[in-house]
Design a protein around this motif. Structure first.
Motif, PDB file in Angstrom:
ATOM      1  N   LEU A 102       0.834  -1.200   0.000  1.00  0.00           N
ATOM      2  CA  LEU A 102       0.000   0.000   0.000  1.00  0.00           C
ATOM      3  C   LEU A 102       0.867   1.247   0.000  1.00  0.00           C
ATOM      4  O   LEU A 102       1.668   1.448   0.910  1.00  0.00           O
ATOM      5  N   PRO A 103       0.765   2.096  -1.043  1.00  0.00           N
ATOM      6  CA  PRO A 103       1.567   3.326  -1.074  1.00  0.00           C
ATOM      7  C   PRO A 103       1.084   4.339  -0.041  1.00  0.00           C
ATOM      8  O   PRO A 103       0.183   5.119  -0.301  1.00  0.00           O
ATOM      9  N   SER A 104       1.659   4.304   1.131  1.00  0.00           N
ATOM     10  CA  SER A 104       1.330   5.283   2.167  1.00  0.00           C
ATOM     11  C   SER A 104       2.488   6.265   2.286  1.00  0.00           C
ATOM     12  O   SER A 104       3.489   6.145   1.591  1.00  0.00           O
ATOM     13  N   SER A 105       2.363   7.208   3.191  1.00  0.00           N
ATOM     14  CA  SER A 105       3.361   8.269   3.306  1.00  0.00           C
ATOM     15  C   SER A 105       4.311   8.022   4.471  1.00  0.00           C
ATOM     16  O   SER A 105       3.898   8.019   5.633  1.00  0.00           O
ATOM     17  N   SER A 106       5.588   7.841   4.172  1.00  0.00           N
ATOM     18  CA  SER A 106       6.602   7.753   5.224  1.00  0.00           C
ATOM     19  C   SER A 106       6.690   9.070   5.987  1.00  0.00           C
ATOM     20  O   SER A 106       6.922   9.080   7.202  1.00  0.00           O
ATOM     21  N   HIS A 187      12.431  13.386  -4.428  1.00  0.00           N
ATOM     22  CA  HIS A 187      12.206  12.483  -3.294  1.00  0.00           C
ATOM     23  C   HIS A 187      13.347  12.597  -2.290  1.00  0.00           C
ATOM     24  O   HIS A 187      13.115  12.670  -1.074  1.00  0.00           O
ATOM     25  N   GLY A 188      14.576  12.633  -2.771  1.00  0.00           N
ATOM     26  CA  GLY A 188      15.722  12.807  -1.876  1.00  0.00           C
ATOM     27  C   GLY A 188      15.691  14.154  -1.179  1.00  0.00           C
ATOM     28  O   GLY A 188      15.971  14.259   0.021  1.00  0.00           O
ATOM     29  N   LEU A 189      15.319  15.187  -1.930  1.00  0.00           N
ATOM     30  CA  LEU A 189      15.217  16.539  -1.373  1.00  0.00           C
ATOM     31  C   LEU A 189      14.198  16.576  -0.239  1.00  0.00           C
ATOM     32  O   LEU A 189      14.435  17.193   0.803  1.00  0.00           O
ATOM     33  N   GLN A 190      13.067  15.917  -0.431  1.00  0.00           N
ATOM     34  CA  GLN A 190      12.003  15.939   0.578  1.00  0.00           C
ATOM     35  C   GLN A 190      12.288  14.971   1.732  1.00  0.00           C
ATOM     36  O   GLN A 190      12.306  15.355   2.894  1.00  0.00           O
ATOM     37  N   ASP A 191      12.507  13.715   1.416  1.00  0.00           N
ATOM     38  CA  ASP A 191      12.422  12.687   2.451  1.00  0.00           C
ATOM     39  C   ASP A 191      13.670  12.543   3.313  1.00  0.00           C
ATOM     40  O   ASP A 191      13.558  12.183   4.492  1.00  0.00           O
ATOM     41  N   ALA A 192      14.841  12.792   2.777  1.00  0.00           N
ATOM     42  CA  ALA A 192      16.043  12.681   3.618  1.00  0.00           C
ATOM     43  C   ALA A 192      16.039  13.737   4.717  1.00  0.00           C
ATOM     44  O   ALA A 192      16.576  13.507   5.808  1.00  0.00           O
ATOM     45  N   ALA A 273       7.643  22.650   3.341  1.00  0.00           N
ATOM     46  CA  ALA A 273       6.669  21.749   3.955  1.00  0.00           C
ATOM     47  C   ALA A 273       7.029  20.307   3.648  1.00  0.00           C
ATOM     48  O   ALA A 273       7.357  19.978   2.504  1.00  0.00           O
ATOM     49  N   PRO A 274       6.958  19.415   4.641  1.00  0.00           N
ATOM     50  CA  PRO A 274       7.279  18.004   4.417  1.00  0.00           C
ATOM     51  C   PRO A 274       6.105  17.243   3.808  1.00  0.00           C
ATOM     52  O   PRO A 274       5.319  16.592   4.501  1.00  0.00           O
ATOM     53  N   ILE A 275       5.954  17.316   2.494  1.00  0.00           N
ATOM     54  CA  ILE A 275       4.837  16.641   1.843  1.00  0.00           C
ATOM     55  C   ILE A 275       5.231  15.212   1.478  1.00  0.00           C
ATOM     56  O   ILE A 275       6.394  14.816   1.573  1.00  0.00           O
ATOM     57  N   SER A 276       4.241  14.455   1.047  1.00  0.00           N
ATOM     58  CA  SER A 276       4.454  13.052   0.705  1.00  0.00           C
ATOM     59  C   SER A 276       4.698  12.875  -0.788  1.00  0.00           C
ATOM     60  O   SER A 276       3.839  13.211  -1.609  1.00  0.00           O
ATOM     61  N   THR A 277       5.859  12.332  -1.134  1.00  0.00           N
ATOM     62  CA  THR A 277       6.139  11.987  -2.528  1.00  0.00           C
ATOM     63  C   THR A 277       5.109  10.987  -3.036  1.00  0.00           C
ATOM     64  O   THR A 277       4.647  11.063  -4.177  1.00  0.00           O
ATOM     65  N   THR A 278       4.742  10.029  -2.179  1.00  0.00           N
ATOM     66  CA  THR A 278       3.772   8.998  -2.553  1.00  0.00           C
ATOM     67  C   THR A 278       2.434   9.606  -2.930  1.00  0.00           C
ATOM     68  O   THR A 278       1.833   9.251  -3.946  1.00  0.00           O
ATOM     69  N   HIS A 279       1.949  10.527  -2.097  1.00  0.00           N
ATOM     70  CA  HIS A 279       0.661  11.161  -2.373  1.00  0.00           C
ATOM     71  C   HIS A 279       0.685  11.870  -3.729  1.00  0.00           C
ATOM     72  O   HIS A 279      -0.256  11.745  -4.525  1.00  0.00           O
ATOM     73  N   VAL A 280       1.746  12.605  -3.976  1.00  0.00           N
ATOM     74  CA  VAL A 280       1.797  13.451  -5.173  1.00  0.00           C
ATOM     75  C   VAL A 280       1.881  12.618  -6.444  1.00  0.00           C
ATOM     76  O   VAL A 280       1.150  12.856  -7.406  1.00  0.00           O
ATOM     77  N   ILE A 281       2.770  11.620  -6.476  1.00  0.00           N
ATOM     78  CA  ILE A 281       2.920  10.840  -7.707  1.00  0.00           C
ATOM     79  C   ILE A 281       1.690   9.977  -7.949  1.00  0.00           C
ATOM     80  O   ILE A 281       1.251   9.799  -9.097  1.00  0.00           O
ATOM     81  N   THR A 282       1.086   9.437  -6.893  1.00  0.00           N
ATOM     82  CA  THR A 282      -0.123   8.632  -7.081  1.00  0.00           C
ATOM     83  C   THR A 282      -1.254   9.492  -7.642  1.00  0.00           C
ATOM     84  O   THR A 282      -1.976   9.069  -8.558  1.00  0.00           O
TER      85      THR A 282
END
Length: 331
Positions: A102-106, A187-192, A273-282
């Protein structure tokens, strides 16, 4: 949890979270490129890992938001216990959603974990900051991805209306290497940066530094952990994004990735803002898919994904709160 050993434990656990974030979210950047055969799986994973590493070195604005804009850890021996519980809550939810594909948001599992642990510790939660920097972007960013994905795909189809489908497919398959790279960089810019923010929060709580500046070594280790996790892949979630939501072809994949990466860059640099890569690409995949016809998008799968989004914040918070309360029995 107190002392140097506790701080080291929290740092290691943060890197474990970054690693799970990497393999959980690897599909975000490469699912469409692999499903359209623009890249082989191994080449896509290498590309995503390298671009994740590069993206992590671009900014620390989101790290500052995570470190000081979400919760205040309590003074004294409970400080690191709160951070530890938050991380364990986030990691647990990442593993559950990975197992079920399930693509959820880390990102939101981490924020949820921080809030749950802080509430259990009766510590301060910055609800105004969460509303502005987390909840509002959480709703707005996928909507933006959906709308822009649809609009950009309509424009692309108009431009390609007289093109040979096979020839344009070959061209867009090459373009997808660029769009997948851009998405992995975002994704690296946001999530790391989320892991960086947690380590900085732990360093401040442990009295190792007095400001929320991100040391270079923190940036490097978080970037490396995310990159290694990305290289290990996330095949369960890749199948969901690559085929089950909408069967992508190269033009649709290129547009979805381009739109999603643009949203990531704007929120990282302009909004922090720490947004979700998963949310956006889905959401972008849903948007481009809807241009073919509404029934082309498997909305039942999309509904399950949205349910995962809704559950992520409270589920991670509940696990983190439970971990904190259990840890309190042994201290």
């Amino acid at each position: 949890m107190t002392g140097t050993a506790a701080l080291v434990t929290v740092i290691v656990l943060t890197l474990v979270f970054d690693y799970t974030n990497g393999f959980h979210d690897a599909a975000n950047a490469i699912a469409s490129a692999v499903s359209t055969r623009a890249l082989t799986l191994r080449a896509a994973l290498v590309l995503a890992a390298v671009m994740n590493l590069a993206g992590a070195l671009l900014s620390t604005g989101i790290a500052a938001t995570v470190a000081k804009g979400i919760i205040d850890v309590p003074a004294g021996p409970d400080a690191l216990t709160v951070v530890f519980a938050a991380l364990l809550g986030a990691i647990t939810w990442n593993l559950i959603t990975w197992y079920f594909g399930l693509p959820s948001s880390s990102s939101h599992s981490l924020i949820g974990g921080m809030v749950g642990a802080a509430l259990a510790a009766a510590s301060t939660v910055h609800w105004a900051g969460i509303a502005e920097k987390v909840l509002l972007p959480m709703v707005a960013s996928p909507l933006l991805g959906l709308v822009l994905g649809y609009a950009a795909m309509v424009g692309a189809l108009w431009l390609l209306r007289r093109a040979n489908p096979h020839r344009s497919g070959r061209v867009f398959r090459r373009f997808q290497i660029l769009s997948a790279s851009a998405l992995a960089l975002g994704h690296g810019l946001q999530d790391a940066q989320k892991g960086m923010g947690v380590i900085v929060l732990a360093l401040v709580a442990a009295g190792q530094q007095s400001t929320f500046a991100v040391p270079l070594w923190v940036t490097l280790v978080c970037a490396a952990a995310l990159s290694l996790g990305t290289y290990s892949g996330g095949l369960r979630i890749m199948r969901t994004l690559g085929r089950r939501v909408f069967p992508l072809d190269p033009p649709h994949g290129f547009v979805a990735e381009s739109v999603a990466s643009s949203v990531l860059y704007v929120t990282a640099f302009a909004v922090k803002a720490p947004i979700s890569t998963t949310h956006v690409i889905t959401a972008a995949i849903m948007g481009v898919g809807a241009t073919r016809r509404l029934s082309a998008v498997r909305w039942g799968i999309a509904r399950d994904i949205v349910l995962g989004w809704v559950l992520t914040f409270p589920a991670a918070a509940a696990v983190a709160a439970a971990v904190y309360l259990v840890a309190g029995l042994f201290t």
